[in-house]
Design a protein around this motif. Structure first.
Motif, PDB file in Angstrom:
ATOM      1  N   SER A 117       0.855  -1.665   0.335  1.00  0.00           N
ATOM      2  CA  SER A 117      -0.130   0.255  -0.045  1.00  0.00           C
ATOM      3  C   SER A 117       1.150   1.199   0.206  1.00  0.00           C
ATOM      4  O   SER A 117       1.848   1.509   0.720  1.00  0.00           O
ATOM      5  CB  SER A 117      -1.198   0.378   1.257  1.00  0.00           C
ATOM      6  N   PHE A 118       0.723   2.161  -1.201  1.00  0.00           N
ATOM      7  CA  PHE A 118       1.349   3.270  -1.280  1.00  0.00           C
ATOM      8  C   PHE A 118       1.405   4.034   0.485  1.00  0.00           C
ATOM      9  O   PHE A 118       2.518   5.001   0.932  1.00  0.00           O
ATOM     10  CB  PHE A 118       0.601   4.253  -1.965  1.00  0.00           C
ATOM     11  N   LYS A 119       0.062   4.042   1.303  1.00  0.00           N
ATOM     12  CA  LYS A 119       0.325   5.053   2.119  1.00  0.00           C
ATOM     13  C   LYS A 119       0.975   4.693   3.537  1.00  0.00           C
ATOM     14  O   LYS A 119       1.047   5.241   3.986  1.00  0.00           O
ATOM     15  CB  LYS A 119      -1.915   4.702   2.107  1.00  0.00           C
ATOM     16  N   GLU A 120       0.979   2.995   3.232  1.00  0.00           N
ATOM     17  CA  GLU A 120       1.666   2.915   4.023  1.00  0.00           C
ATOM     18  C   GLU A 120       2.899   2.899   4.201  1.00  0.00           C
ATOM     19  O   GLU A 120       3.730   2.667   4.759  1.00  0.00           O
ATOM     20  CB  GLU A 120       1.409   0.784   4.591  1.00  0.00           C
ATOM     21  N   VAL A 121       3.330   2.467   3.534  1.00  0.00           N
ATOM     22  CA  VAL A 121       4.968   3.153   2.574  1.00  0.00           C
ATOM     23  C   VAL A 121       5.303   4.235   2.788  1.00  0.00           C
ATOM     24  O   VAL A 121       6.293   4.644   3.060  1.00  0.00           O
ATOM     25  CB  VAL A 121       4.614   2.493   1.267  1.00  0.00           C
ATOM     26  N   PHE A 122       4.605   5.365   2.476  1.00  0.00           N
ATOM     27  CA  PHE A 122       4.389   6.396   2.690  1.00  0.00           C
ATOM     28  C   PHE A 122       4.454   7.475   4.212  1.00  0.00           C
ATOM     29  O   PHE A 122       5.376   7.649   5.037  1.00  0.00           O
ATOM     30  CB  PHE A 122       3.544   7.780   2.149  1.00  0.00           C
ATOM     31  N   LYS A 123       3.673   6.736   4.669  1.00  0.00           N
ATOM     32  CA  LYS A 123       3.930   6.899   6.533  1.00  0.00           C
ATOM     33  C   LYS A 123       5.223   5.964   7.113  1.00  0.00           C
ATOM     34  O   LYS A 123       5.859   6.898   8.119  1.00  0.00           O
ATOM     35  CB  LYS A 123       2.362   5.928   7.237  1.00  0.00           C
ATOM     36  N   SER A 124       5.172   4.967   6.332  1.00  0.00           N
ATOM     37  CA  SER A 124       6.875   4.245   7.360  1.00  0.00           C
ATOM     38  C   SER A 124       8.070   5.056   6.947  1.00  0.00           C
ATOM     39  O   SER A 124       8.637   5.148   7.806  1.00  0.00           O
ATOM     40  CB  SER A 124       6.909   2.466   6.822  1.00  0.00           C
ATOM     41  N   ASP A 125       8.088   5.559   5.482  1.00  0.00           N
ATOM     42  CA  ASP A 125       8.939   6.255   5.288  1.00  0.00           C
ATOM     43  C   ASP A 125       8.929   7.660   6.507  1.00  0.00           C
ATOM     44  O   ASP A 125      10.498   8.506   6.375  1.00  0.00           O
ATOM     45  CB  ASP A 125       8.721   6.430   3.669  1.00  0.00           C
ATOM     46  N   LEU A 126       7.649   8.122   5.975  1.00  0.00           N
ATOM     47  CA  LEU A 126       8.002   9.645   6.704  1.00  0.00           C
ATOM     48  C   LEU A 126       8.762   9.175   8.247  1.00  0.00           C
ATOM     49  O   LEU A 126       9.292  10.020   8.951  1.00  0.00           O
ATOM     50  CB  LEU A 126       6.540   9.539   6.813  1.00  0.00           C
ATOM     51  N   LYS A 127       8.002   8.579   8.976  1.00  0.00           N
ATOM     52  CA  LYS A 127       8.476   8.074  10.206  1.00  0.00           C
ATOM     53  C   LYS A 127      10.381   7.695  10.131  1.00  0.00           C
ATOM     54  O   LYS A 127      10.553   8.025  11.445  1.00  0.00           O
ATOM     55  CB  LYS A 127       7.927   6.595  10.560  1.00  0.00           C
ATOM     56  N   GLU A 128      10.876   6.539   9.128  1.00  0.00           N
ATOM     57  CA  GLU A 128      12.097   6.668   8.970  1.00  0.00           C
ATOM     58  C   GLU A 128      12.887   7.900   9.112  1.00  0.00           C
ATOM     59  O   GLU A 128      14.202   8.127  10.303  1.00  0.00           O
ATOM     60  CB  GLU A 128      11.856   5.751   8.063  1.00  0.00           C
ATOM     61  N   VAL A 129      12.299   8.692   8.902  1.00  0.00           N
ATOM     62  CA  VAL A 129      13.003  10.059   8.339  1.00  0.00           C
ATOM     63  C   VAL A 129      13.112  11.008   9.348  1.00  0.00           C
ATOM     64  O   VAL A 129      13.698  12.095  10.409  1.00  0.00           O
ATOM     65  CB  VAL A 129      13.014  10.976   7.156  1.00  0.00           C
ATOM     66  N   LYS A 130      11.835  10.760  10.549  1.00  0.00           N
ATOM     67  CA  LYS A 130      11.204  11.774  11.438  1.00  0.00           C
ATOM     68  C   LYS A 130      11.912  11.454  12.786  1.00  0.00           C
ATOM     69  O   LYS A 130      13.002  12.243  13.145  1.00  0.00           O
ATOM     70  CB  LYS A 130       9.921  11.638  11.748  1.00  0.00           C
TER      71      LYS A 130
END
Length: 149
Positions: A117-130
């Motif tokens: 899911s793009f949404k889940e990948v987007f969220k995971s990526d955002l969490k990683e860079v945060k």
């Protein structure tokens, strides 16, 4: 594993992977001249390498180069839609919030080329860079809110 150890390992591995990806991308023109060369599978792999390179460049804070690498990967093989996750993130971190939001909005309800899911990948990526302090908490919260709409 402590946060500082995790960050140290991430930094070391990221740099090594980045060096390999850069070397592979530089070989592109020479490989296409080989008689046994399979252009279709090579283009898919090359596209993936550019996508991976864009991820590496994000953590090196080379956002414009990350954008360029993601765009090159997508230009080579448009079927590798997962690269849009890196394109959105690199645009966001480069200060191109509107561009990033257009990508997030376009893909958030779809699946990537590797069936995630793009949404889940987007969220995971955002969490990683945060977590490695490339993204401030306010912007993180704002983007998460928009993804959940």
């Amino acid at each position: 594993m402590t946060q500082s150890l995790r960050e140290s390992l991430l930094e070391k591995n990221t740099k090594e992977i980045g060096k390999l990806l850069i070397a592979i991308v530089k070989l592109e023109p020479k490989l296409s001249e080989l008689p046994f060369f399979n252009l279709t599978s090579f283009n898919t792999q090359l596209s993936n390498n550019y996508g991976n390179l864009s991820w590496y460049l994000i953590f090196e804070k080379e956002y414009k180069e990350a954008i360029n690498s993601a765009e090159k990967g997508l230009n080579i093989d448009k079927e590798q839609t997962w690269i849009y996750t890196n394109l959105a993130l690199s645009n966001l971190l480069a200060g191109n919030k509107e561009v990033a939001m257009r990508i997030y909005d376009k893909f958030k309800n779809q699946s990537t080329s590797n069936k995630k899911s793009f949404k889940e990948v987007f969220k995971s990526d955002l969490k990683e860079v945060k977590e490695v302090k490339l993204l401030n908490l306010a912007l993180y919260d704002e983007i998460l809110e928009k993804l959940n709409q």
